[in-house]
Design a protein around this motif. Structure first.
Motif, PDB file in Angstrom:
ATOM      1  N   ALA A 238       0.820  -1.212   0.000  1.00  0.00           N
ATOM      2  CA  ALA A 238       0.000   0.000   0.000  1.00  0.00           C
ATOM      3  C   ALA A 238       0.859   1.270   0.000  1.00  0.00           C
ATOM      4  O   ALA A 238       0.738   2.103  -0.892  1.00  0.00           O
ATOM      5  CB  ALA A 238      -0.942   0.003   1.201  1.00  0.00           C
ATOM      6  N   LEU A 239       1.740   1.425   1.001  1.00  0.00           N
ATOM      7  CA  LEU A 239       2.441   2.709   1.137  1.00  0.00           C
ATOM      8  C   LEU A 239       3.492   2.947   0.063  1.00  0.00           C
ATOM      9  O   LEU A 239       3.537   4.011  -0.550  1.00  0.00           O
ATOM     10  CB  LEU A 239       3.089   2.794   2.520  1.00  0.00           C
ATOM     11  CG  LEU A 239       2.334   3.651   3.544  1.00  0.00           C
ATOM     12  CD1 LEU A 239       3.021   3.600   4.888  1.00  0.00           C
ATOM     13  CD2 LEU A 239       2.229   5.093   3.063  1.00  0.00           C
ATOM     14  N   MET A 240       4.381   1.937  -0.148  1.00  0.00           N
ATOM     15  CA  MET A 240       5.444   2.173  -1.134  1.00  0.00           C
ATOM     16  C   MET A 240       4.894   2.358  -2.540  1.00  0.00           C
ATOM     17  O   MET A 240       5.314   3.281  -3.252  1.00  0.00           O
ATOM     18  CB  MET A 240       6.503   1.068  -1.070  1.00  0.00           C
ATOM     19  CG  MET A 240       7.374   1.180   0.182  1.00  0.00           C
ATOM     20  SD  MET A 240       8.410  -0.249   0.458  1.00  0.00           S
ATOM     21  CE  MET A 240       9.634  -0.027  -0.841  1.00  0.00           C
ATOM     22  N   PRO A 241       3.943   1.529  -2.997  1.00  0.00           N
ATOM     23  CA  PRO A 241       3.377   1.788  -4.333  1.00  0.00           C
ATOM     24  C   PRO A 241       2.636   3.126  -4.417  1.00  0.00           C
ATOM     25  O   PRO A 241       2.655   3.773  -5.466  1.00  0.00           O
ATOM     26  CB  PRO A 241       2.419   0.616  -4.551  1.00  0.00           C
ATOM     27  CG  PRO A 241       2.959  -0.463  -3.702  1.00  0.00           C
ATOM     28  CD  PRO A 241       3.500   0.220  -2.483  1.00  0.00           C
ATOM     29  N   ALA A 242       1.996   3.556  -3.321  1.00  0.00           N
ATOM     30  CA  ALA A 242       1.334   4.866  -3.374  1.00  0.00           C
ATOM     31  C   ALA A 242       2.368   5.957  -3.597  1.00  0.00           C
ATOM     32  O   ALA A 242       2.175   6.863  -4.422  1.00  0.00           O
ATOM     33  CB  ALA A 242       0.567   5.123  -2.084  1.00  0.00           C
ATOM     34  N   ALA A 243       3.501   5.858  -2.871  1.00  0.00           N
ATOM     35  CA  ALA A 243       4.554   6.858  -3.045  1.00  0.00           C
ATOM     36  C   ALA A 243       5.115   6.809  -4.464  1.00  0.00           C
ATOM     37  O   ALA A 243       5.377   7.854  -5.079  1.00  0.00           O
ATOM     38  CB  ALA A 243       5.660   6.630  -2.023  1.00  0.00           C
ATOM     39  N   THR A 244       5.301   5.586  -5.002  1.00  0.00           N
ATOM     40  CA  THR A 244       5.806   5.463  -6.369  1.00  0.00           C
ATOM     41  C   THR A 244       4.777   5.977  -7.374  1.00  0.00           C
ATOM     42  O   THR A 244       5.132   6.540  -8.407  1.00  0.00           O
ATOM     43  CB  THR A 244       6.173   4.001  -6.670  1.00  0.00           C
ATOM     44  OG1 THR A 244       6.907   3.475  -5.562  1.00  0.00           O
ATOM     45  CG2 THR A 244       7.024   3.895  -7.916  1.00  0.00           C
ATOM     46  N   GLY A 245       3.497   5.771  -7.056  1.00  0.00           N
ATOM     47  CA  GLY A 245       2.442   6.304  -7.917  1.00  0.00           C
ATOM     48  C   GLY A 245       2.513   7.827  -7.994  1.00  0.00           C
ATOM     49  O   GLY A 245       2.438   8.417  -9.077  1.00  0.00           O
TER      50      GLY A 245
END
Lengths: 533, 191
Positions: A88-95
């Protein structure tokens, strides 16, 4: 930010062929499409990880064992953490990075678009790997998912079932994906900035991500190495962590937290980068202390690499090492205090309005401040012996990662969503979402500080009767918090489908390159690079 | 500036290669920490690690026995999963003077109906005592193989260096017994 010129009308240029339907998303190399996929994946994982922890909270509503077997409980806690952090968090940041970095630095796309696509498409198989053992167990294969907690501590993880192997490969995939994403981001930032945009003119969000990307490149390979050692210990007769063969289980903790502590800042730095933009916009003032914030980001990034052992003060480290790790950990609060000061000074005497992103940003500052202060308590070696492995730690890191991480992501989503979709979200629903989130979050986690102080240990499905009331309150809070997020998803969905159109600037007080493109931005962000004066 | 010079993957290649090298270096660094950590632990006694090699009696030399001080050494033995043995120290505690050579014994019995090899791993706490405890001979220097139902007394001969921290009055020498990882190739190189 400096004034800029826009050489021509950037809208248009949709002439080329794009695949449609599923093939569009499988093969896309467009930074906005990939950003959207990252954000969508993140949202799905957010609800999956949330569902897992609601099962856990349901079990903890009352003392005794009601719904879950302890084995299943153990699987849920570790997978909740891995899914929330890596899913959830890392992909959101990458998004965010994919959507925003090219817009903010005046680039047409990311530097390595195909790598970008590959980086994303490693994520769904990794999520499948992590959760597949849950399903396999239903068919009598194996004994369920990873049950060691997310930290994989040896020797428990050396002895665990097939869930550990699945998790190891999932971590490998997630790691490769993040490393590729980070390389792409660093190359984009270094090579594709608009003419005139020097490093010290870059938006803070881009700076936050630059430090994050370097931390990922340095620390993730160490985690990959550690889980590889775990794998060979389990199956190929090595003894990295097996004392019988001359290895050392504590070594695993060193390797894990050499990655694990910077990981905290990997999750937080992109958020610390975006919050000042929001504060500045809704205070209608320039960002206060831009340089101080950039240097603080760098200082925190460097310090985060040398403080890891504070996660296992009770493992029997010698006193000089304990003192070193205590003082180095506490020293992180200095650059962090600089950041807090700059955030508050940005709002000081501003013409403030409280739209949803601003509410989340201010809520972030208050609640994340509590996370920082309780972190100082945990960093104290003498006090830590009492708090270690208690619910105090659980409450502390949820204040850090939910309010510092996830509420920061929500700040960014509400702030940039109108830019991405061209529509305004529902302000009423957004404000309702904010207040429900903040109140229920505190209801869920504030009692856990007191539970921890009273001695309730983490990761146990049952507890003594004296902890019953606070656990019941915490569970009620967690369920409200979980269901309140449906409002968030619904509001985003509605905003994508339609709503009042927004201008290019969206908000009154915005500054920066991304607000010069129309909303939504054209397929190729900056066909002609703008010049920053 | 036109878009032809903006894109162009070739110009990214040097930076990508450098970053890939950084990733590889970090991966290697993780593995390099393994021997580094081991050396560090042995050098300064972190983690209760005792010195790796047995001391010959002649290496100890004429040590002054400090009759003015007395230390209590506690012994404990723990079985790790997968080893069907019984084990206990015959003397749970010993009162010693720093500098004197003492011998104590542990009783082990194999309760299984097959021959099993085990390995004892020592740990000393508090860790600052680890460097002062010198073993002249120890069953933990090699693997122990016990036949079905066999009992054996395992001997440990040690000396506590008189330079041990004056504040220390008690120390614990704990052994964890593991199933031997490779019964076919016993080594004398264990910790």
């Amino acid at each position: 930010m400096s004034a800029t010129t826009l050489p021509h009308d950037a809208a248009g240029h949709h002439g080329e062929h794009h695949p449609s339907g599923l093939m569009r998303w499988l093969t896309t190399t467009n930074h906005k499409d990939i950003g959207t996929m990252y954000m969508t994946f993140s949202m799905v994982m957010f609800f999956l990880g949330g569902l897992m922890i609601l099962l856990v909270r349901a079990e903890l509503f009352q003392p005794g064992l009601q719904f879950l077997k302890p084995e299943f409980f153990n699987q849920l806690i570790g997978n909740h953490a891995l899914i929330m952090i890596f899913g959830a968090l890392m992909p959101a940041a990458t998004g965010f990075a994919n959507w925003q970095i090219p817009l903010m630095i005046g680039a047409p796309d990311m530097a390595l678009p195909r790598l970008n696509n590959w980086g994303f498409w490693l994520l769904p198989p990794a999520a499948l790997m992590l959760t597949l053992p849950f399903v396999l167990e239903l068919f009598g294969v194996g004994d369920g998912a990873l049950a060691t907690g997310w930290t994989f501590y040896a020797p428990l993880s050396v002895q665990g079932g097939i869930g550990v192997d699945f998790a190891i490969f999932a971590v490998h995939l997630l790691g490769i994906s993040s490393i590729m994403g980070s390389i792409n981001i660093i190359v984009t930032i270094f090579n594709m900035r608009a003419p005139g945009m020097t490093l010290m003119k870059m938006p803070l969000f881009v700076w936050g991500w630059l430090v994050t990307a370097f931390l990922l490149v340095i620390t993730l390979p160490v985690l990959a190495g550690a889980v590889t050692m775990l794998l060979t210990d389990r199956h190929f007769g090595t003894h990295f962590f097996s004392a019988a063969g001359g290895g050392d289980p504590i070594l695993f903790q060193h390797l894990f937290w050499f990655f694990g502590h910077p990981e905290v800042y990997i999750l937080l730095l992109p958020v610390w980068g975006l919050v000042p933009h929001v504060l500045s916009t809704f205070s209608r003032k320039p960002i206060y202390g831009y340089k101080a914030q950039v240097y603080s980001f760098i200082a925190i990034g460097v310090l985060s690499l040398i403080v890891w052992a504070h996660h296992f003060f009770t493992a029997g480290l010698p006193v000089p090492a304990l003192l070193y790790f205590m003082y180095s950990t506490m020293s992180i609060s200095l650059p962090l205090a600089v950041l807090f000061f700059c955030w508050i000074a940005t709002m000081w005497r501003g013409a403030m309005t409280f739209e949803t992103p601003m509410l989340f940003a201010v809520g972030f500052i208050v609640l994340f401040g509590i996370a920082g202060l309780t972190g100082l308590v945990l960093a104290d070696v003498a006090a830590d012996a009492q708090y270690h492995h208690s619910y105090f730690v659980v409450a502390h890191f949820h204040f850090a990662l939910f309010t510092g991480g996830i509420m920061g992501v929500m700040t960014g989503v509400y702030y940039w969503l109108p830019k991405w979709t061209g529509h305004m979200y529902s302000e009423t629903l957004g404000k309702l979402h904010f207040w429900l989130t903040v109140i229920s979050f505190n209801l869920a986690f504030m009692p856990q500080f007191f539970l921890g102080l009273a001695g309730m240990p983490r990761r146990i499905p049952d507890y003594a009767l004296q902890f019953a009331e606070y656990n019941a309150i915490s569970t009620v809070g967690a369920f409200i918090l979980g269901f309140a997020q449906l409002l968030f998803a619904y509001n985003i969905w509605k905003c994508i489908k339609g709503g009042p159109s927004v201008s290019a600037r969206v908000w009154e007080g915005t500054e920066g390159l991304e607000w010069q493109l129309p909303s939504p931005p054209p397929h190729h962000s900056w066909d002609v690079q703008p010049t920053v004066k | 500036m036109n878009s032809a010079t903006v894109s162009g993957p070739a110009r990214h290649r040097p930076l990508v290669l450098k970053l890939t090298a950084l990733v590889a270096a970090s991966f290697v660094f993780g593995f390099a920490l393994v021997p580094f950590y081991d050396t560090l632990c042995r050098a300064v006694g972190f983690n209760g690690r005792t010195l790796k090699d047995a001391l010959a009696a002649k290496d100890v030399g004429p040590v002054r026995v400090d009759l003015a001080r007395q230390l209590t050494v506690q012994f404990s033995a723990t079985l790790m999963p997968g080893l069907p043995w019984e084990i206990r120290p015959l003397e749970p505690t010993l009162d010693i003077h720093p500098g004197e050579i003492r011998t104590t014994r542990f009783l082990v019995r194999n309760t299984a109906h097959e021959t099993i090899t085990g390995q004892a791993v020592p740990s000393v706490s508090p860790s600052q005592a680890a460097l002062s405890l010198r073993k002249l001979d120890c069953f933990c220097f090699r693997q122990q193989t016990l036949g079905p139902g066999e009992s054996r007394e395992l001997a440990l001969t040690f000396i506590v260096n008189p330079d041990i921290d004056i504040k220390l009055r008690e120390m614990t020498l704990a052994y964890a017994f593991f199933p031997a990882p490779t019964p076919s190739s016993p080594t004398g190189d264990q910790p």
